[in-house]
Design an enzyme around this catalytic site. Structure first.
Site: not given
Ligand SMILES: [Fe+2]
Length: 217
Positions: A83, A122, A132, A135, A137
């Site tokens: 991110y 990640y 995870r 995906h 959000h």
């Molecule tokens: Fe996330």
């Protein structure tokens, strides 16, 4: 990632008139100095690294009626699973051409769409070696406060979905299936981008699962 932001009647964007609004940094009003941007805007290039794709879908209410003109916001990690956030700790590289967020309005039939790259999986500090699944959000405003939905979209066929402790909090397999975007081969852009479809239901018995609220909304 690019979305459609509040177009005017002729399709153009309403830009803020910065000569009319107060400047962001007004030293006579001290707090503005702390919250005003200190750096010039980041120019993102057109070509993020990763699997190019279009994500689209229809936003529906509890009676399966389309929800037009509603704000859909989305954010995601880049293709490496990182991110763009100051608290991000994963060692995967940042992509200078990828911001990781966008917003769209649904059209008159409740459809949204945006172009992006597929996010990477990640790791996260939960059980020592938890990852995870890929995906995106989502936050959907709807037309009333009670329609607000925050959720996550997964990708069809991803084996990581089934070993994720967050996904594992949802006991109903059908609810997990509803959070999984389908590969839409028919709408793939040849020589350019894959296409995934993710429909969203606000409220009701068929509601898309609300994040951190396993009972739905
Ligand atoms: Fe996330």
């Amino acid at each position: 990632m690019s979305g459609i932001i509040l177009p005017g009647a002729d399709g153009s964007l309403f830009q803020r008139d910065r000569a009319w609004h107060p400047p962001a940094d007004t030293p006579g009003y001290k707090s503005t100095t702390f919250r005003a941007p200190r750096h010039s805007l980041l120019a993102l290039g057109p070509d993020a690294i990763g699997q190019r794709m279009v994500v689209y879908g229809q936003v529906l209410d509890e009676n399966a009626r389309p929800v037009p003109n509603t704000l859909v916001e989305y954010w995601q990690a880049n293709a490496g699973g990182r991110y763009r956030h100051k608290k991000e700790g994963y060692l995967a590289a940042l992509d200078p051409n990828f911001g990781g967020f966008g917003r769209s309005l649904t059209d008159e039939n409740g459809f949204y769409h945006f172009r992006t790259v597929k996010p990477g999986a990640y790791p996260w500090p939960n059980g020592g070696n938890d990852w995870r699944p890929a995906h995106i959000h989502f936050s959907v405003f709807g037309h009333a406060f009670a329609q607000r939905l925050i959720t996550q979209m997964y990708f069809e066929g991803d084996p990581m979905i089934w070993q994720c402790p967050i996904v594992g909090t949802i006991s109903d397999k059908a609810a997990i299936d509803q959070l999984t975007a389908r590969l839409d081969r028919h709408n793939t852009t040849p020589m350019d981008a894959l296409c995934y479809r993710f429909d969203i239901v606000l409220r009701g018995r068929r509601s898309t699962m609300f994040e951190n609220k396993p009972e739905g909304n």
